[in-house]
Design a protein around this motif. Structure first.
Motif, PDB file in Angstrom:
ATOM      1  N   ILE A 135       0.838  -1.200   0.000  1.00 48.67           N
ATOM      2  CA  ILE A 135       0.000   0.000   0.000  1.00 48.67           C
ATOM      3  C   ILE A 135       0.876   1.254   0.000  1.00 48.67           C
ATOM      4  CG2 ILE A 135      -1.636   1.349   1.380  1.00 48.67           C
ATOM      5  CD1 ILE A 135      -2.873  -1.296   2.315  1.00 48.67           C
ATOM      6  N   SER A 136       1.942   1.224   0.798  1.00 42.61           N
ATOM      7  CA  SER A 136       2.847   2.383   0.885  1.00 42.61           C
ATOM      8  C   SER A 136       3.505   2.669  -0.455  1.00 42.61           C
ATOM      9  CB  SER A 136       3.916   2.131   1.951  1.00 42.61           C
ATOM     10  OG  SER A 136       3.344   1.957   3.225  1.00 42.61           O
ATOM     11  N   ILE A 137       3.984   1.618  -1.137  1.00 45.21           N
ATOM     12  CA  ILE A 137       4.681   1.838  -2.402  1.00 45.21           C
ATOM     13  C   ILE A 137       3.706   2.303  -3.478  1.00 45.21           C
ATOM     14  CG2 ILE A 137       4.515  -0.463  -3.477  1.00 45.21           C
ATOM     15  CD1 ILE A 137       7.694   1.662  -3.265  1.00 45.21           C
ATOM     16  N   LEU A 138       2.457   1.835  -3.431  1.00 44.99           N
ATOM     17  CA  LEU A 138       1.453   2.293  -4.391  1.00 44.99           C
ATOM     18  C   LEU A 138       1.134   3.771  -4.182  1.00 44.99           C
ATOM     19  CD1 LEU A 138      -1.036  -0.735  -4.507  1.00 44.99           C
ATOM     20  CD2 LEU A 138       0.621  -0.030  -6.259  1.00 44.99           C
ATOM     21  N   ILE A 180       1.851   9.475  -5.824  1.00 42.66           N
ATOM     22  CA  ILE A 180       2.381  10.817  -5.567  1.00 42.66           C
ATOM     23  C   ILE A 180       3.370  11.222  -6.650  1.00 42.66           C
ATOM     24  CG2 ILE A 180       3.766  12.200  -3.963  1.00 42.66           C
ATOM     25  CD1 ILE A 180       2.591  10.498  -1.691  1.00 42.66           C
ATOM     26  N   LEU A 181       4.165  10.256  -7.116  1.00 41.48           N
ATOM     27  CA  LEU A 181       5.138  10.544  -8.162  1.00 41.48           C
ATOM     28  C   LEU A 181       4.465  10.717  -9.523  1.00 41.48           C
ATOM     29  CD1 LEU A 181       7.940   7.966  -7.239  1.00 41.48           C
ATOM     30  CD2 LEU A 181       8.002  10.435  -6.867  1.00 41.48           C
ATOM     31  N   GLY A 182       3.464   9.883  -9.801  1.00 39.53           N
ATOM     32  CA  GLY A 182       2.889   9.839 -11.133  1.00 39.53           C
ATOM     33  C   GLY A 182       1.827  10.874 -11.424  1.00 39.53           C
ATOM     34  N   LEU A 232       9.998  15.285  -3.873  1.00 38.83           N
ATOM     35  CA  LEU A 232       9.998  15.958  -2.571  1.00 38.83           C
ATOM     36  C   LEU A 232       8.705  15.685  -1.810  1.00 38.83           C
ATOM     37  CD1 LEU A 232      11.636  19.440  -3.296  1.00 38.83           C
ATOM     38  CD2 LEU A 232      12.398  17.762  -1.594  1.00 38.83           C
ATOM     39  N   LEU A 233       7.567  15.706  -2.520  1.00 37.41           N
ATOM     40  CA  LEU A 233       6.287  15.403  -1.875  1.00 37.41           C
ATOM     41  C   LEU A 233       6.281  13.982  -1.323  1.00 37.41           C
ATOM     42  CD1 LEU A 233       3.762  17.021  -4.396  1.00 37.41           C
ATOM     43  CD2 LEU A 233       4.342  17.838  -2.099  1.00 37.41           C
ATOM     44  N   GLY A 284       6.670   0.074 -16.057  1.00 34.00           N
ATOM     45  CA  GLY A 284       5.578   0.580 -15.231  1.00 34.00           C
ATOM     46  C   GLY A 284       5.799   1.999 -14.778  1.00 34.00           C
ATOM     47  N   VAL A 285       7.031   2.307 -14.356  1.00 34.00           N
ATOM     48  CA  VAL A 285       7.338   3.669 -13.916  1.00 34.00           C
ATOM     49  C   VAL A 285       7.205   4.638 -15.085  1.00 34.00           C
ATOM     50  CG1 VAL A 285       9.125   5.181 -12.982  1.00 34.00           C
ATOM     51  CG2 VAL A 285       8.820   2.890 -12.035  1.00 34.00           C
TER      52      VAL A 285
END
Length: 463
Positions: free
Chosen positions: A17-20, A25-27, A43-44, A364-365
């Motif tokens: 859940i944390s990595i998702l 936040i990144l995407g 940064l966020l 994916g990234v």
């Protein structure tokens, strides 16, 4: 980074859940907000992870130590980028890059325009180490010729993108190439040489395809290209002997001189060559080496091509590397990535499986975040421990990162490179995608290599 102290051990569910959330936040900002730079989402994500860590009882000092230790393990990358900025400036001052561009444009042929476009942008991409600059300068000129004579704009754009990203991938001056090598801790030139196993076949396949597509093509006037060459010649930077600087660079890399020393020695050789036709003062040279080389009175196209280099030009890359490394360190220190890796250990027990997983992650990234830097940095830091456990040399990982990260971004419509290429060339990303042959052939070949084990090097074999 695998040796970083893990401050807690979250459950697999909590880690996933944390990595998702981190990926969201990144995407989301990269996709939803126009002209968003990747630094802000990183940064966020860092801020959110720090808040999460404090809520789980982890002191800020411990989290800061995790971030700092992660950056410390890759300080070689920071030094490398400083010297890349200096080398680009020195090659510009000596005239090496403008000369290579000028003579390289001789290969443009009206009878094999698609192939010529691919080869020319490949040469220029290697020379300047920037796919986007190649697309925005020579690429625009080639599109003008293509459109004027009714050639297929999608094929032309695909040839330009293929050549530009081949050059970017194989150039020691490229920031993505430097990041891929440094993030896994190998020599820059060892990384470039190892990429040849997939890059050269992809190059050959692309050249054959563009040759076939050029058959039966009507002859076209190349006045636009000749005008472009004349503009470069008018800068006064074109000198055949300046190409000796590239000879020094190639010779030192063949002799396996460490990358930083190679960049230093080539920069010094370039400065000596420049003395044959220029007399810049120490003050001017100092300004060039910090701000980048520049000349007055040039057109916008030629100015953007020539005005390159300098330490300051590397700040964008260096800062994103520091932030991304800090993010990776925090993900490890909070136990998020170790928890996911531990759950995958039973699955990722072979080179084929871990290679496939790296490809899927980098893809994916790119698709989620639309950023090639993050695809390299996150996938590289996440899977290097598993490559070490399997006894695989890290240069296998860096090659896979470039094949599935760097060259895929221009195929993503909302990706930084895809959107930029579309805006410069005037061709939709999905329209030129089928003809960006080098990009997806590199991906296919790296998947084949991962599944078959061909050219995969063990860590007990010296690079």
């Amino acid at each position: 980074m695998f040796n970083l102290l893990q401050h807690r051990k979250p459950s697999k569910k909590e880690a996933v859940i944390s990595i998702l959330i981190v990926f969201f936040i990144l995407g989301f900002p990269m996709i939803a907000i126009r002209d968003m730079v990747p630094h802000i989402p990183i940064l966020l994500a860092l801020i959110c992870l720090i808040v999460y860590g404090r809520a789980r009882g982890i002191s800020f000092d411990k989290m800061q130590d995790s971030m700092a230790e992660s950056v410390h393990t890759s300080m070689g990358a920071i030094y490398l980028f400083f010297f890349i900025g200096i080398l680009v400036t020195a090659l510009m001052i000596s005239g090496a890059i403008p000369s290579l561009i000028y003579f390289g444009l001789d290969i443009i042929s009206s009878k094999t325009f698609y192939l010529s476009s691919f080869l020319a942008t490949a040469i220029i991409g290697i020379a300047i180490g920037s796919s986007l600059t190649t697309v925005a300068t020579l690429g625009v000129a080639l599109m003008s010729v293509s459109n004027a004579f009714g050639l297929n704009p999608a094929i032309t754009a695909g040839a330009i993108v293929s050549g530009a990203f081949f050059g970017d991938k194989m150039s020691p001056l490229s920031d993505t190439t430097g990041i891929a090598a440094s993030i896994v801790g190998i020599d820059l030139f060892d990384h470039i040489k190892n990429m040849m196993y997939t890059t050269i076949p992809a190059f050959i396949v692309s050249a054959i395809a563009f040759t076939l597509m050029s058959l039966g093509q009507e002859a076209a006037s190349l006045d636009g290209i000749e005008s472009f060459r004349s503009s470069i010649l008018a800068t006064g930077l074109v000198h055949p002997y300046s190409l000796l600087a590239f000879g020094v660079l190639i010779l030192l890399s063949i002799r396996r001189i460490p990358a930083v020393l190679t960049l230093i020695y080539t920069s010094l050789a370039s400065l000596l060559i420049s003395k044959l036709h220029s007399s810049y003062s120490m003050g001017q040279l100092a300004k060039f080496f910090f701000d980048g080389f520049s000349m007055d009175g040039l057109s916008q196209d030629i100015g953007s091509l020539v005005s390159r280099g300098g330490i300051s030009s590397m700040f964008f890359t260096m800062t994103i590397v520091i932030l991304a490394l800090s993010l990776g360190g925090l993900l490890f220190g909070l136990g998020i990535i170790p928890s996911i890796l531990n759950s995958l250990n039973q699955v990722l027990d072979s080179p084929s499986r871990v290679s496939t997983c790296v490809v899927a992650t980098a893809l994916g990234v790119n698709l989620i975040v639309g950023e090639q830097y993050l695809s390299i940095l996150l996938a590289g830091r996440t899977f290097k421990p598993i490559y070490d456990q399997l006894g695989l040399h890290p240069k296998n990982l860096s090659r896979t990162l470039e094949d599935s990260g760097t060259v895929i971004n221009p195929l993503v419509p909302w990706g930084v490179c895809g959107a930029f290429s579309t805006s410069m060339l005037g061709v939709a990303t999905l329209a030129y995608l089928p003809f960006a042959i080098f990009c997806y052939t590199s991906l296919i070949l790296t998947v084949v290599v991962g599944l078959t084990g061909l050219t995969m090097t063990r860590s007990d074999v010296l690079p």
